[in-house]
Design a protein around this motif. Sequence first.
Motif, PDB file in Angstrom:
ATOM      1  N   PRO A 255      26.149 -12.921 -49.720  1.00  0.00           N
ATOM      2  CA  PRO A 255      25.022 -12.014 -49.488  1.00  0.00           C
ATOM      3  C   PRO A 255      25.138 -11.374 -48.111  1.00  0.00           C
ATOM      4  N   ARG A 256      24.505 -10.251 -47.935  1.00  0.00           N
ATOM      5  CA  ARG A 256      24.412  -9.634 -46.616  1.00  0.00           C
ATOM      6  C   ARG A 256      23.243 -10.286 -45.872  1.00  0.00           C
ATOM      7  N   GLU A 257      23.437 -10.621 -44.604  1.00  0.00           N
ATOM      8  CA  GLU A 257      22.397 -11.263 -43.804  1.00  0.00           C
ATOM      9  C   GLU A 257      21.791 -10.209 -42.872  1.00  0.00           C
ATOM     10  N   LEU A 258      20.538  -9.857 -43.145  1.00  0.00           N
ATOM     11  CA  LEU A 258      19.862  -8.766 -42.451  1.00  0.00           C
ATOM     12  C   LEU A 258      18.692  -9.302 -41.632  1.00  0.00           C
ATOM     13  N   GLU A 259      18.397  -8.626 -40.512  1.00  0.00           N
ATOM     14  CA  GLU A 259      17.339  -9.086 -39.619  1.00  0.00           C
ATOM     15  C   GLU A 259      16.525  -7.906 -39.097  1.00  0.00           C
ATOM     16  N   VAL A 260      15.231  -8.160 -38.917  1.00  0.00           N
ATOM     17  CA  VAL A 260      14.323  -7.159 -38.355  1.00  0.00           C
ATOM     18  C   VAL A 260      13.501  -7.827 -37.258  1.00  0.00           C
ATOM     19  N   ALA A 261      13.324  -7.136 -36.145  1.00  0.00           N
ATOM     20  CA  ALA A 261      12.473  -7.629 -35.056  1.00  0.00           C
ATOM     21  C   ALA A 261      11.097  -6.981 -35.195  1.00  0.00           C
ATOM     22  N   VAL A 262      10.058  -7.807 -35.133  1.00  0.00           N
ATOM     23  CA  VAL A 262       8.683  -7.312 -35.232  1.00  0.00           C
ATOM     24  C   VAL A 262       7.991  -7.546 -33.897  1.00  0.00           C
ATOM     25  N   LEU A 263       7.190  -6.566 -33.475  1.00  0.00           N
ATOM     26  CA  LEU A 263       6.526  -6.601 -32.173  1.00  0.00           C
ATOM     27  C   LEU A 263       5.101  -6.098 -32.325  1.00  0.00           C
ATOM     28  N   GLY A 264       4.137  -6.844 -31.784  1.00  0.00           N
ATOM     29  CA  GLY A 264       2.750  -6.390 -31.827  1.00  0.00           C
ATOM     30  C   GLY A 264       1.788  -7.510 -32.149  1.00  0.00           C
ATOM     31  N   ASN A 265       0.514  -7.164 -32.188  1.00  0.00           N
ATOM     32  CA  ASN A 265      -0.524  -8.119 -32.562  1.00  0.00           C
ATOM     33  C   ASN A 265      -1.136  -7.704 -33.896  1.00  0.00           C
ATOM     34  N   ASP A 266      -2.287  -7.048 -33.867  1.00  0.00           N
ATOM     35  CA  ASP A 266      -2.928  -6.649 -35.117  1.00  0.00           C
ATOM     36  C   ASP A 266      -2.273  -5.433 -35.766  1.00  0.00           C
ATOM     37  N   SER A 267      -1.508  -4.676 -34.981  1.00  0.00           N
ATOM     38  CA  SER A 267      -0.814  -3.492 -35.525  1.00  0.00           C
ATOM     39  C   SER A 267       0.679  -3.603 -35.221  1.00  0.00           C
ATOM     40  N   VAL A 272      14.612  -1.253 -36.035  1.00  0.00           N
ATOM     41  CA  VAL A 272      15.634  -0.904 -37.018  1.00  0.00           C
ATOM     42  C   VAL A 272      16.154  -2.202 -37.643  1.00  0.00           C
ATOM     43  N   VAL A 273      16.796  -2.081 -38.787  1.00  0.00           N
ATOM     44  CA  VAL A 273      17.362  -3.252 -39.459  1.00  0.00           C
ATOM     45  C   VAL A 273      18.758  -3.518 -38.912  1.00  0.00           C
ATOM     46  N   GLY A 274      19.039  -4.775 -38.611  1.00  0.00           N
ATOM     47  CA  GLY A 274      20.373  -5.162 -38.170  1.00  0.00           C
ATOM     48  C   GLY A 274      21.032  -6.076 -39.186  1.00  0.00           C
ATOM     49  N   GLU A 275      22.325  -6.220 -39.073  1.00  0.00           N
ATOM     50  CA  GLU A 275      23.067  -7.097 -39.976  1.00  0.00           C
ATOM     51  C   GLU A 275      23.984  -8.005 -39.175  1.00  0.00           C
ATOM     52  N   ILE A 276      24.109  -9.237 -39.623  1.00  0.00           N
ATOM     53  CA  ILE A 276      25.055 -10.180 -39.046  1.00  0.00           C
ATOM     54  C   ILE A 276      26.145 -10.461 -40.077  1.00  0.00           C
ATOM     55  N   VAL A 329      12.419 -11.483 -38.474  1.00  0.00           N
ATOM     56  CA  VAL A 329      12.323 -11.765 -39.908  1.00  0.00           C
ATOM     57  C   VAL A 329      13.703 -11.589 -40.527  1.00  0.00           C
ATOM     58  N   ASP A 330      14.157 -12.615 -41.258  1.00  0.00           N
ATOM     59  CA  ASP A 330      15.509 -12.635 -41.806  1.00  0.00           C
ATOM     60  C   ASP A 330      15.497 -12.423 -43.318  1.00  0.00           C
ATOM     61  N   PHE A 331      16.489 -11.674 -43.789  1.00  0.00           N
ATOM     62  CA  PHE A 331      16.595 -11.332 -45.207  1.00  0.00           C
ATOM     63  C   PHE A 331      17.995 -11.634 -45.729  1.00  0.00           C
ATOM     64  N   LEU A 332      18.083 -11.817 -47.027  1.00  0.00           N
ATOM     65  CA  LEU A 332      19.362 -11.910 -47.729  1.00  0.00           C
ATOM     66  C   LEU A 332      19.414 -10.789 -48.754  1.00  0.00           C
ATOM     67  N   MET A 333      20.531 -10.093 -48.798  1.00  0.00           N
ATOM     68  CA  MET A 333      20.681  -8.993 -49.750  1.00  0.00           C
ATOM     69  C   MET A 333      21.809  -9.324 -50.709  1.00  0.00           C
ATOM     70  N   GLU A 334      21.451  -9.494 -51.969  1.00  0.00           N
ATOM     71  CA  GLU A 334      22.440  -9.789 -52.998  1.00  0.00           C
ATOM     72  C   GLU A 334      23.166  -8.506 -53.374  1.00  0.00           C
ATOM     73  N   LEU A 352      13.412 -12.109 -49.042  1.00  0.00           N
ATOM     74  CA  LEU A 352      12.916 -12.559 -47.744  1.00  0.00           C
ATOM     75  C   LEU A 352      13.361 -14.007 -47.542  1.00  0.00           C
ATOM     76  N   ASN A 353      14.016 -14.271 -46.440  1.00  0.00           N
ATOM     77  CA  ASN A 353      14.521 -15.626 -46.178  1.00  0.00           C
ATOM     78  C   ASN A 353      13.525 -16.431 -45.344  1.00  0.00           C
ATOM     79  N   GLU A 354      13.273 -16.005 -44.107  1.00  0.00           N
ATOM     80  CA  GLU A 354      12.338 -16.741 -43.262  1.00  0.00           C
ATOM     81  C   GLU A 354      11.915 -15.901 -42.071  1.00  0.00           C
ATOM     82  N   ILE A 355      10.911 -16.421 -41.351  1.00  0.00           N
ATOM     83  CA  ILE A 355      10.434 -15.769 -40.132  1.00  0.00           C
ATOM     84  C   ILE A 355      10.623 -16.732 -38.973  1.00  0.00           C
ATOM     85  N   ASN A 356      10.946 -16.202 -37.812  1.00  0.00           N
ATOM     86  CA  ASN A 356      11.184 -17.004 -36.612  1.00  0.00           C
ATOM     87  C   ASN A 356      10.259 -16.470 -35.526  1.00  0.00           C
TER      88      ASN A 356
END
Length: 404
Positions: A255-267, A272-276, A329-334, A352-356
Motif C-alpha cells: 500500500p502507499r503510506e500517506l500522511e497529512v498534517a492538521v493544524l488548528g482548534n475549532d477550525s 498538502v498530502v505527503g507520502e513515505i 493523520v496517516d492513511f493507507l492507499m490500496e 484511514l490508519n491512525e491519528i498522532n
Amino acid sequence: MTKQTKKAKKQTRKPSPNKLRIGILFGGRSGEHEVSLLSAASILKAIDQTKYEVIPIGITKQGQWLTSSSAQHLLTGNTKPAPALKKSASSKSITLNASADLVQGSTALAQQNGSLAQSLDVIFPVLHGTFGEDGTIQGLFELADIAYVGSGVLGSATGMDKTVMKQLFAAAGLPQTPHVNLLRSEWKSDAKRCIKRIEKKLTYPVFVKPANLGSSVGISKVHDRSELAPAMDLAASFDRKLIIEQGVGGPGSKPRELEVAVLGNDSPEASVVGEIVPGAEFYDYNAKYHSDASIPIIPAQLSKSESKQIREMAIAAFRACDCAGLARVDFLMEPAVKNKKGREAKPARIYLNEINTMPGFTSISMYPKLWEASGLPYQQLINRLIDLAAERHQEKQQTTFTRV
C-alpha cells in the motif's frame, strides 16, 4: 501589605514581561523517550528567542523532573554518571504536589511556593507516547490551569488508544481496514482461542500493535501463523490492549503510506498530502529514526480528487477525536487492480490508519515538512502552535465550573 506578601509577589513576578515564558517539556517515561529528545532539541534550536523566554524542562525515564542545566544534560542523552541528575540538595529537580504547584529546590523555575501557572505562560509538551501523549500530563496542566500546546485530555487519550480511536472513526463513517481487539490477559490465558478469532476475521498478512504507543514501537508485520505468537508477545510487553489489523495491498502489492498534517482548534486546516516510501517492508521504528532509506515525497503524486478526499478525511478524523492544536493523520492507499488488458478492474481504495496527536517534531519530521511545503516554515509553525495554545486556554475561561 506585609513583608511576606511583598516577598511572595516579587518571587512570582515574570522576569521578562515583554516575552511569553514558554516551557519546553521533553523526555518522559515512555518507549519514545529518545524521539522526544530529538524533537525538543530541534524546537529549542529553532524557537524565536527574541519573542519567547524559553525554559527547558526534562523528565527522566525514571520520572524525575529537571530544569536548567540538568534538563540540558538530559537532552544530550548522557544520563548515567552525571552528578546533576543525582537526587541531592544541589540537584535542580522538580516535584509536583496534588494541587499541581511546581516547586524547585535551588534555582526556582516557579519561584519558591509559586505555582506552575504563575511561572509559565504556555507549556509545549514535546512528549511522545505513554504518560505524555495519552492525556495524563494534559490532566495535570488542566488542574494547574495553564495553557499548553496540543490536544486536551480527551483528544490525547483517544488519539493514543487505537481501539477507542477506531471506534470514533467508525462512528464518523470513516473507512478503515478490518481489525481485531484483544487484551493481554486474553492472549496469555488462551492463545489458541485468540488465534482462531484473528484468523476468522482477518487474512495474512496482518499487523500486530500495542494499542497505546507510537513511533511504530512494538509493531510487527505477520505473514503467517508461525510469526503470530512472537508478534503478540512483543506487543503485549508494551501494553495490556492489543490490536491486530488487516494488511492492505495483498501478495506482492504494497500500500502507499500517506500522511497529512492538521493544524488548528475549532477550525482546523489540513496541509498538502505527503507520502513515505519505506526503506523497509513497512515504516517501522528503525525506518523512521535510524535509516536514510525511506523516501518522503511531498506533495504526494495524487489526483486532485484523491488529495481532496484525504485532506477532508484528515480533518474529519481530527474532529472525531476532539483534537486541538496539531495532529498528523496517516492513511493507507490500496493500489488499483488492473485486468489483463491493463484496464482498471478495481479502483484504488483509501483507508484511514491512525491519528498522532504529538507527532515527531524535528525540522525533518513529516509534520513540519508538510507544513513547510504548504507555506508555513518551521519557526512560524512553532509560533502558531503557541498562539493556538493560548487561544484555546483563553476560550476555556468562558466556561463556568462552579455555581455562584
